[in-house]
Design a protein around this motif. Structure first.
Motif, PDB file in Angstrom:
ATOM      1  N   GLU A  74      -3.206  -0.295  13.254  1.00  0.00           N
ATOM      2  CA  GLU A  74      -4.099  -0.588  12.132  1.00  0.00           C
ATOM      3  C   GLU A  74      -5.546  -0.431  12.571  1.00  0.00           C
ATOM      4  OE1 GLU A  74      -3.499  -4.300  10.221  1.00  0.00           O
ATOM      5  OE2 GLU A  74      -1.419  -3.896   9.658  1.00  0.00           O
TER       6      GLU A  74
ATOM      7  N   HIS B  24      -1.003   5.402   6.233  1.00  0.00           N
ATOM      8  CA  HIS B  24      -1.656   4.815   5.060  1.00  0.00           C
ATOM      9  C   HIS B  24      -3.175   4.838   5.265  1.00  0.00           C
ATOM     10  CE1 HIS B  24       2.358   3.113   4.237  1.00  0.00           C
ATOM     11  NE2 HIS B  24       2.340   2.648   5.478  1.00  0.00           N
TER      12      HIS B  24
ATOM     13  N   SER C 125      -5.532   4.101  -2.644  1.00  0.00           N
ATOM     14  CA  SER C 125      -4.663   4.039  -1.471  1.00  0.00           C
ATOM     15  C   SER C 125      -3.703   5.221  -1.467  1.00  0.00           C
ATOM     16  CB  SER C 125      -3.866   2.735  -1.467  1.00  0.00           C
ATOM     17  OG  SER C 125      -4.739   1.621  -1.419  1.00  0.00           O
TER      18      SER C 125
ATOM     19  N   THR D  26      -0.431   7.158   0.858  1.00  0.00           N
ATOM     20  CA  THR D  26       0.605   7.056   1.889  1.00  0.00           C
ATOM     21  C   THR D  26       1.206   8.441   2.113  1.00  0.00           C
ATOM     22  OG1 THR D  26       1.136   4.753   1.374  1.00  0.00           O
ATOM     23  CG2 THR D  26       2.836   6.060   2.483  1.00  0.00           C
TER      24      THR D  26
ATOM     25  N   SER E 293       1.963   0.097   2.269  1.00  0.00           N
ATOM     26  CA  SER E 293       0.903  -0.349   3.171  1.00  0.00           C
ATOM     27  C   SER E 293       0.740  -1.848   3.079  1.00  0.00           C
ATOM     28  CB  SER E 293      -0.419   0.337   2.829  1.00  0.00           C
ATOM     29  OG  SER E 293      -0.843  -0.037   1.541  1.00  0.00           O
TER      30      SER E 293
END
Length: 629
Positions: A361, A428, A502, A504, A543
């Motif tokens: 992350e 992500h 967002s 992915t 995510s």
């Protein structure tokens, strides 16, 4: 018969009267059907019995011939630097916001100015110099290389090369670099001219790569013409090489990242001295851990070569960004280089021997997080991927208001990730992005929409595979594009997490690979901005939202501001200095720090717009962005 003799005598007297006119004065010529001004300076000592040198000088954007002539003669001491020389400054015409190549054919005013001088004065045609400043310097470079036989030399004071694409001859406006060896070219630029520093650096490298007779001087200052007496222009034009053995480094190539600690670099080297070179001694490396090489070959005067350095071992260094340096220590078996100018250069390289595990992350909570990311920038000032404290994200933008940088890429490359022993793997990320649209009543019914492409490599950047590519409404989380922005400031919009979109990407096909890295490539289409945030790689197709509150190291209040701006370091450290630059990189404030964790700065005198702030605290350089209303 007597009548015709009288008329002929009057005509000759008229020409003689003009030829004897000295000092600063204006003339008018008919060019392309309209009257154009030639602003002239003729030395008071002029006599028709002596051939004089000639300088044709092209002014910059928004200037005019007479004011440019006056600045060169009165403020910059042209007569002292160029004795026995006539100066003619042709006016750029009605389109003062452009250069001498618009409209088409406008560059022929240069030939008109030369013809005017030759018609009215005794000109030594082997001593004609073409000078230009800013956009005038850009035109002088193009015209001079295309008509090299007409000029003794070119003098380019901050030529306004319109971006790195133009320097690479990838734009419509291009240069005959192959003629660089035909005449001396002297280039100057201020070290505080960020719009043009890198484009001019790359242009000079192009001239050098074509064995150009080039002198390149970087002076303390901004976008201006330095005083003529500070530089030996005339000496160089008569002898375009150093009086002794001399060499210079004009380009350094390093990889965007070193994964195994090995750095393969190369340098563009030129012989700028008065003798041939058969060897060059170079020192290169990082910090105090330096390697040496004795390059052997043969470089004649002005000849250049791209030299590959033996691989440098940086395997003992930890993951971070480092300055890779190269310098000349000797020539022709240890003869000392005559002049130290351009004997050393450096470029940042990212070293990452470590491989991170999954899950990964990155929420960009501080600039320190960038130590594991490689940044690959196009070279144009507006605007590489950069980190600003108040945004806690990577930011970039593009605009029609500076250069045509369409197609250039600003890139951020993730840490290396270990996909071994993985099954399903997903990438992500969040973006706050918007693009630009102009309506017909303002500019044209046109959309400018930058693109975000995400690519993957498993071999440390030797090859990449595209995974994701979106632009415009497909990438934006906003309800509508930016409508009719009329400045760069209008595009440098503050981050809005409520508009995050967002994405992915299923990257399971790379499971089993040990060195996986993702490149986020922001491709210019001349319109848009992007904030890249919350990058993660997990085994879940969904995510995980970052619930941690991002605490910026630096707080700015109020932002936007209409006057006083309060700076606060939230880590309690002391502020040592504060520098503020405008949107084009010009420094507008340079202040001593308060010595405490808080400082107030007065921005009342600054025009409205977006500004970049850099604060020094110990070894930290903290960047932030604020808006002046």
């Amino acid at each position: 018969m007597k009548k015709y003799l009288i008329l002929l005598a009057v005509a000759c007297l008229g020409k003689e009267a003009l030829a004897q006119q000295t000092g600063s004065f204006n003339s008018s010529v008919t060019f392309n059907g309209t009257a154009r001004t030639l602003a002239n300076y003729v030395p008071a000592t002029y006599t028709a019995a002596q051939p004089h040198k000639l300088v044709i000088a092209l002014h910059g954007m928004g200037d005019a011939a007479a004011s440019y002539r006056n600045a060169l003669v009165n403020s910059l001491a042209f007569p002292a630097a160029f004795p026995n020389t006539i100066l003619i400054c042709p006016d750029g015409g009605a389109d003062q916001g452009r250069d001498f190549y618009q409209p088409a054919g406008d560059e022929l005013i240069i030939e008109e100015a030369i013809n005017f001088a030759r018609t009215n004065y005794n000109i030594d045609t082997t001593e004609i110099i073409l000078q230009g400043f800013s956009l005038g310097g850009r035109s002088a470079l193009k015209y001079g290389l295309e008509h090299a036989s007409k000029f003794k030399a070119l003098l380019l004071n901050t030529p306004a090369i319109q971006g790195v694409k133009e320097a690479a001859n990838e734009a419509i406006f291009n240069y005959n670099f192959s003629a660089a060896h035909e005449l001396p070219i002297y280039v100057t630029i201020g070290n505080n001219d960020p719009l043009y520093n890198e484009p001019v650096n790359r242009t000079v490298a192009q001239l050098v790569a074509n064995n150009g007779m080039v002198a390149y001087k970087i002076f303390p200052g901004a976008h201006t013409v330095p005083a003529f007496q500070n530089y030996p222009y005339a000496t160089f034009f008569n002898q375009p090489f150093s009086n002794g053995p001399d060499a210079g480094i004009y380009k350094l190539n390093v990889p965007e990242r070193s994964c195994d600690g090995t750095i393969a670099a190369s340098v563009l080297l030129q012989n700028t001295g008065n003798i041939s070179m058969d060897s060059v001694q170079l020192v290169y490396g990082i910090g105090n851990d330096l390697d040496t090489v004795n390059w052997q070959g043969n470089l004649a005067q002005h000849e250049s070569a791209l030299i590959s350095l033996p691989a440098y071992d940086a395997g003992s260094l930890s993951t971070d960004h480092y300055d890779f340096e190269v310098s000349i220590t000797g020539l022709n078996q240890q003869i000392t280089d005559t002049f130290a100018g351009f004997n050393a250069t450096e470029k940042q390289v990212h070293i990452m021997p470590e491989v991170l595990s999954i899950p990964f992350e990155e929420h960009f909570q501080s600039e320190a997080s960038l130590s594991k990311w490689a940044l690959n920038n196009s070279g144009d000032y507006i605007l590489p991927f950069e980190y600003y404290e108040e945004d806690a994200a990577l930011f970039s933008l593009n605009s029609i208001f500076i250069f045509d940088n369409s197609g250039t890429r600003e890139e951020a490359i993730s840490p290396k990730l270990d996909f071994r022993n993985q099954g399903n793997v997903y990438l992500h990320f969040n973006v706050d992005y918007n693009y630009v649209q102009y309506t017909a009543n303002v500019f044209a019914d046109t959309v400018f929409a930058d693109t975000l492409e995400v690519l993957v490599t498993t071999d440390c950047g030797a090859t990449y595979t595209s995974l994701f590519k979106k632009a415009g409404a497909d990438l934006s989380g906003h309800n509508e594009p930016l409508l009719n922005p009329l400045s760069i400031d209008a595009i440098a919009v503050a981050k809005d997490e409520s508009k995050y979109r967002s994405f992915t990407v299923d990257v399971s096909q790379f499971a089993g690979q040990e060195n996986v890295a993702f490149k986020f490539s922001y491709i210019s289409a001349l319109g848009g901005y992007i904030y890249l945030d919350d990058v993660s790689v997990t085994n879940s197709p969904v995510s995980t939202k970052n619930v941690a509150v991002k605490q910026s190291v630096l707080s700015l209040f109020p932002n936007p501001t209409d006057g006083l701006l309060q700076l606060t370091l939230n880590n309690g450290k002391s502020i040592e200095s504060v520098t503020v630059c405008n949107i084009t990189g010009q420094e507008v404030l340079n202040l001593k720090g308060s010595g405490t964790a808080a400082q107030q700065i007065n921005t009342t005198h600054l025009p409205a717009g977006v500004y970049w702030l850099q604060l020094k605290s110990g070894s930290d350089l903290i960047k932030a962005k604020f808006v002046k209303q």
